[in-house]
Design an enzyme around this catalytic site. Structure first.
Site, PDB file in Angstrom:
ATOM      1  N   GLY A 250       0.657  -1.160   0.153  1.00 57.55           N
ATOM      2  CA  GLY A 250       0.048   0.144  -0.154  1.00 57.55           C
ATOM      3  C   GLY A 250       0.700   1.106  -0.121  1.00 57.55           C
ATOM      4  O   GLY A 250       0.163   2.540   0.153  1.00 57.55           O
TER       5      GLY A 250
ATOM      6  N   TRP B 277       2.578   2.903  -2.291  1.00 64.89           N
ATOM      7  CA  TRP B 277       2.314   3.961  -3.477  1.00 64.89           C
ATOM      8  C   TRP B 277       0.984   4.536  -3.448  1.00 64.89           C
ATOM      9  O   TRP B 277       0.852   5.769  -3.545  1.00 64.89           O
ATOM     10  CB  TRP B 277       2.413   3.101  -4.642  1.00 64.89           C
ATOM     11  CG  TRP B 277       3.678   2.972  -5.314  1.00 64.89           C
ATOM     12  CD1 TRP B 277       4.874   2.784  -4.401  1.00 64.89           C
ATOM     13  CD2 TRP B 277       4.111   2.674  -6.717  1.00 64.89           C
ATOM     14  NE1 TRP B 277       5.968   2.723  -5.449  1.00 64.89           N
ATOM     15  CE2 TRP B 277       5.730   2.548  -6.559  1.00 64.89           C
ATOM     16  CE3 TRP B 277       3.539   2.913  -7.891  1.00 64.89           C
ATOM     17  CZ2 TRP B 277       6.488   2.850  -7.898  1.00 64.89           C
ATOM     18  CZ3 TRP B 277       4.222   2.652  -9.095  1.00 64.89           C
ATOM     19  CH2 TRP B 277       5.911   2.613  -8.711  1.00 64.89           C
TER      20      TRP B 277
ATOM     21  N   ASP C  49      -4.564  -6.264  -5.790  1.00 68.38           N
ATOM     22  CA  ASP C  49      -3.516  -7.303  -5.718  1.00 68.38           C
ATOM     23  C   ASP C  49      -3.955  -8.654  -5.141  1.00 68.38           C
ATOM     24  O   ASP C  49      -4.945  -8.666  -4.724  1.00 68.38           O
ATOM     25  CB  ASP C  49      -2.628  -6.494  -4.501  1.00 68.38           C
ATOM     26  CG  ASP C  49      -1.129  -7.262  -4.548  1.00 68.38           C
ATOM     27  OD1 ASP C  49      -0.798  -8.200  -4.684  1.00 68.38           O
ATOM     28  OD2 ASP C  49      -0.053  -6.325  -4.879  1.00 68.38           O
TER      29      ASP C  49
ATOM     30  N   ASP D 239      -6.834 -11.238  -8.736  1.00 67.78           N
ATOM     31  CA  ASP D 239      -5.475 -11.255  -9.781  1.00 67.78           C
ATOM     32  C   ASP D 239      -5.974 -10.188 -10.637  1.00 67.78           C
ATOM     33  O   ASP D 239      -6.943 -10.417 -11.424  1.00 67.78           O
ATOM     34  CB  ASP D 239      -5.658 -12.733 -10.165  1.00 67.78           C
ATOM     35  CG  ASP D 239      -4.429 -13.032 -11.096  1.00 67.78           C
ATOM     36  OD1 ASP D 239      -3.660 -12.239 -11.590  1.00 67.78           O
ATOM     37  OD2 ASP D 239      -4.437 -14.281 -11.620  1.00 67.78           O
TER      38      ASP D 239
ATOM     39  N   ASP E 229       3.525  -1.342  -9.677  1.00 66.46           N
ATOM     40  CA  ASP E 229       4.908  -1.808  -9.153  1.00 66.46           C
ATOM     41  C   ASP E 229       4.876  -3.468  -9.038  1.00 66.46           C
ATOM     42  O   ASP E 229       5.436  -3.823  -8.267  1.00 66.46           O
ATOM     43  CB  ASP E 229       4.875  -1.148  -7.938  1.00 66.46           C
ATOM     44  CG  ASP E 229       6.540  -1.085  -7.283  1.00 66.46           C
ATOM     45  OD1 ASP E 229       7.241  -1.094  -8.283  1.00 66.46           O
ATOM     46  OD2 ASP E 229       6.613  -1.212  -6.011  1.00 66.46           O
TER      47      ASP E 229
ATOM     48  N   LYS F  29       6.807  -0.886 -13.412  1.00 67.58           N
ATOM     49  CA  LYS F  29       8.317  -1.393 -13.217  1.00 67.58           C
ATOM     50  C   LYS F  29       8.558  -2.327 -14.208  1.00 67.58           C
ATOM     51  O   LYS F  29       7.827  -3.337 -14.534  1.00 67.58           O
ATOM     52  CB  LYS F  29       8.289  -2.187 -11.814  1.00 67.58           C
ATOM     53  CG  LYS F  29       9.517  -2.868 -11.463  1.00 67.58           C
ATOM     54  CD  LYS F  29       9.456  -3.987 -10.303  1.00 67.58           C
ATOM     55  CE  LYS F  29       9.136  -3.084  -8.979  1.00 67.58           C
ATOM     56  NZ  LYS F  29       9.093  -4.047  -7.970  1.00 67.58           N
TER      57      LYS F  29
END
Length: 232
Positions: A75, A77, A94, A110, A134, A174
């Site tokens: 959490g 971000w 998530d 998912d 991320d 990322k």
């Protein structure tokens, strides 16, 4: 002494049942100034500083109204988003459980599931102007396989961003050493006015992670045009 207040040469004793890799991880955590600072400032993870540094460089959160956080756990971000853009509606997703964050809608599911995109869009009152990711696939120890699995997540995130973003919106994800794969980079250049790669200072020097920052989404009906690409 290090900035964390610990001797950088300090070592942890190998406890019963503790592997050498876990000892190395714990030692690195204890000697990491970003970990100590995160705890002191109330961030859930040191990763919060990566978004803070990216925002300082690219102005990602300025005027943000709707934000999607892919791979939200734990959490950090979304905490940054709420602090820097308190007016923004935020939704995250998530596989891992994430403790509630005030002002953030969280889905424990998912992102690759067919129903995930609709759930995220439905939680906002309009198209997002920022999609941040991320996410990284769980590693199996085989470099090429790990890279391909993570890039699969990035590709899905890019597809989601291009499908949902408001014109002028931005996308951050990322990636790893070598940056974004060629085909995917071309898709980003086609759909965004600028596409850059950056490694924020909070990203560990020995880590292969980088971030791709795509800004100025052209909209789904915009003509294809070459975007600027500068690695920083």
């Amino acid at each position: 002494m290090s900035r964390s207040g610990r001797d950088p040469r300090e070592r942890l004793k190998t406890g019963k049942g503790r592997t050498q890799s876990s000892v190395r991880w714990l030692s690195r955590q204890l000697n990491d100034p970003y970990v100590k600072q995160a705890k002191a400032e109330g961030w859930r993870s040191r990763a919060a500083f990566k978004l803070i540094e990216l925002d300082e460089k690219f102005g990602l959160l300025k005027g943000a109204k709707r934000v999607v956080d892919l791979g939200i756990a734990p959490g950090g971000w979304s905490q940054v988003v709420r602090k820097k853009a308190p007016q923004a509606a935020v939704v995250g997703i998530d596989l891992l459980p994430t403790d509630p964050i005030d002002g953030v809608t969280i889905f424990e599911m998912d992102f690759m599931a067919d129903e995930a995109p609709a759930a995220l869009e439905g939680a906002l009152d309009g198209p997002p102007d920022l999609v941040i990711s991320d996410m990284a696939a769980n590693t199996v120890g085989h470099k090429q396989t790990d890279h391909l699995r993570t890039m699969g997540l990035v590709e899905t995130a890019v597809d989601f961003a291009i499908t949902t973003l408001a014109p002028g919106g931005a996308f951050v994800a990322k990636v790893f050493a070598g940056g974004t794969d060629g085909d995917l980079l071309q898709i980003l250049k086609k759909n965004f006015r600028t596409v850059k790669h950056a490694k924020p200072p909070a990203s560990r020097k020995d880590s292969s992670e980088w971030y791709v920052i795509a800004q100025g989404f052209k909209g789904r009906s915009a003509p294809a045009a070459e975007a600027a690409d500068e690695d920083d």
